[in-house]
Scaffold this active site. Sequence first.
Site, PDB file in Angstrom:
ATOM      1  N   HIS A 155       0.596  -1.182   0.408  1.00 17.73           N
ATOM      2  CA  HIS A 155       0.009  -0.388   0.102  1.00 17.73           C
ATOM      3  C   HIS A 155       1.090   1.313  -0.099  1.00 17.73           C
ATOM      4  O   HIS A 155       0.822   2.279   0.456  1.00 17.73           O
ATOM      5  CB  HIS A 155      -0.903  -0.290   1.602  1.00 17.73           C
ATOM      6  CG  HIS A 155      -1.257  -0.914   1.890  1.00 17.73           C
ATOM      7  ND1 HIS A 155      -2.661  -1.707   1.014  1.00 17.73           N
ATOM      8  CD2 HIS A 155      -1.195  -1.959   2.581  1.00 17.73           C
ATOM      9  CE1 HIS A 155      -2.949  -2.798   1.663  1.00 17.73           C
ATOM     10  NE2 HIS A 155      -2.393  -3.048   2.429  1.00 17.73           N
ATOM     11  N   SER A 276      14.698  20.942 -16.575  1.00 18.37           N
ATOM     12  CA  SER A 276      13.315  22.297 -17.285  1.00 18.37           C
ATOM     13  C   SER A 276      13.637  23.251 -17.638  1.00 18.37           C
ATOM     14  O   SER A 276      14.746  23.887 -17.146  1.00 18.37           O
ATOM     15  CB  SER A 276      12.177  22.395 -15.530  1.00 18.37           C
ATOM     16  OG  SER A 276      11.785  23.706 -15.503  1.00 18.37           O
TER      17      SER A 276
END
Length: 457
Positions: A155, A276
């Site tokens: 999980h 970026s």
Amino acid sequence: MELWKGRFQKALDPKTNDFNSSISVDSRMYKEDIEGSIAHATMLGEAGIIEKSESEKICAGLEQIKADIASGALLIDPNAEDIHTFVEGELTARIGDAGKRLHTARSRNDQVALDVRLTLRKECASLIEQIKELLHVLCDQAEEYADTVMPGYTHLQRAQPITFGHHLLAYAEMFLRDIGRLEDAVKRMDVCPLGSGALAGTTYPLDRDLSAKLLGFSQVSRNSLDGVADRDFCAEIAAAISLAMVHLSRFSEEVILWCSWEFKFIELDDAFSTGSSIMPQKKNPDITELIRGKSGRVFGDLMTLLTMMKGLPLAYNKDMQEDKEAVFDAVDTLRLCLTPFIPMLKTMRVLKENMRSAAARGFINATDCADYLVAAKGLPFRDAYKITGQLVAICIERGLTLETLPLEEYKKVCEAFDDGVYTAINLEKCVNDRKVRGGPAPENVRAAAKEVRALLG
Ligand code: ARG
């Protein structure tokens, strides 16, 4: 060239010709098409269906065409209907009448069923090699990080301690199965359809075994309708590749997580990262995101094939021309994804310390604490589980870990505790003791990597 000139009075409308043509996709099969034709012509000569001298002339002409396409001396006509038509037309232009005998006892329907098989056989072999290369890298890394402790997750919550090597070898298992599935598909595809003709076989006394043997097939198809109408092998290969993409995509997702500041378990080499345009600090795992994204197009290819086939009456239908674009796209996409993924993995920097400190938080030794009460103190597991749960709650409240919780606090919850608990919950020990077969202990990881390598041959 218009194959059906006799029956028709007009040439195909040019835009309709573009629509109908498959040359942009099937020209990549030119070698296989020519090799198939050479086998067919050889068989026709051997079986006495055409003159030996004509068969030889055809084969020599085809070899020359193959060489000329490979060298660039002969350009494939983008207006041809398909590669089969182009090669036959070129052959006849070069050698005259003998060329017109090549298509005796053959249809483009069994021809294309053959060509796609021959092409996919090669493609699968090369994909398998590439996956093996990935597996070698995984084994190298698994050995190197056999005792690197990290948290294992369920999980996406820290669960129990494992080793990074063990985590990597989980992927090795997936990729081994991918190889198995591709090999399986290739085995089932090992059937030569030549002799099926358009759909109903032929009246010529073909030696089908000879054609099959010349092309390296172990069997000939048993039913002429199925011989031309079957594309199961395309769907099987696309399905096998889809699963390989599922595995690559899950792996990519983990690489993306591991690269984040939240995890910082690894750092990718600059050569496999991007920046970026605005944020100067960024180092992005674009390669893995693109792989995760590209899995979608491969599943689309599989859907294309299944949907394309599901309503087709026997035998050949033109819908089936769509098979190649889909299955080749699946092949090409997997290859494209593996190409940067393998060296990216090879060059990644593993930040062991960060893995180790993540392992130290999150109570991933809680199960071991309970197991200690069971093994050393004889408590039933359910009681031990509950006691440990209470201890974890106390730790959370006080900002402690099971390692730093004082023994008197342990004793307040359960008298049976003694100093031995600290040894029992030591993370290295927790991992080292998980030596059950298939477990993450370093010695297991080393043995498993060896086993995987042995399977690669
Ligand atoms: N280009 C066709 C294909 O890819 C070849 C077979 C054409 N057969 C036919 N009967 N039109 O499927």
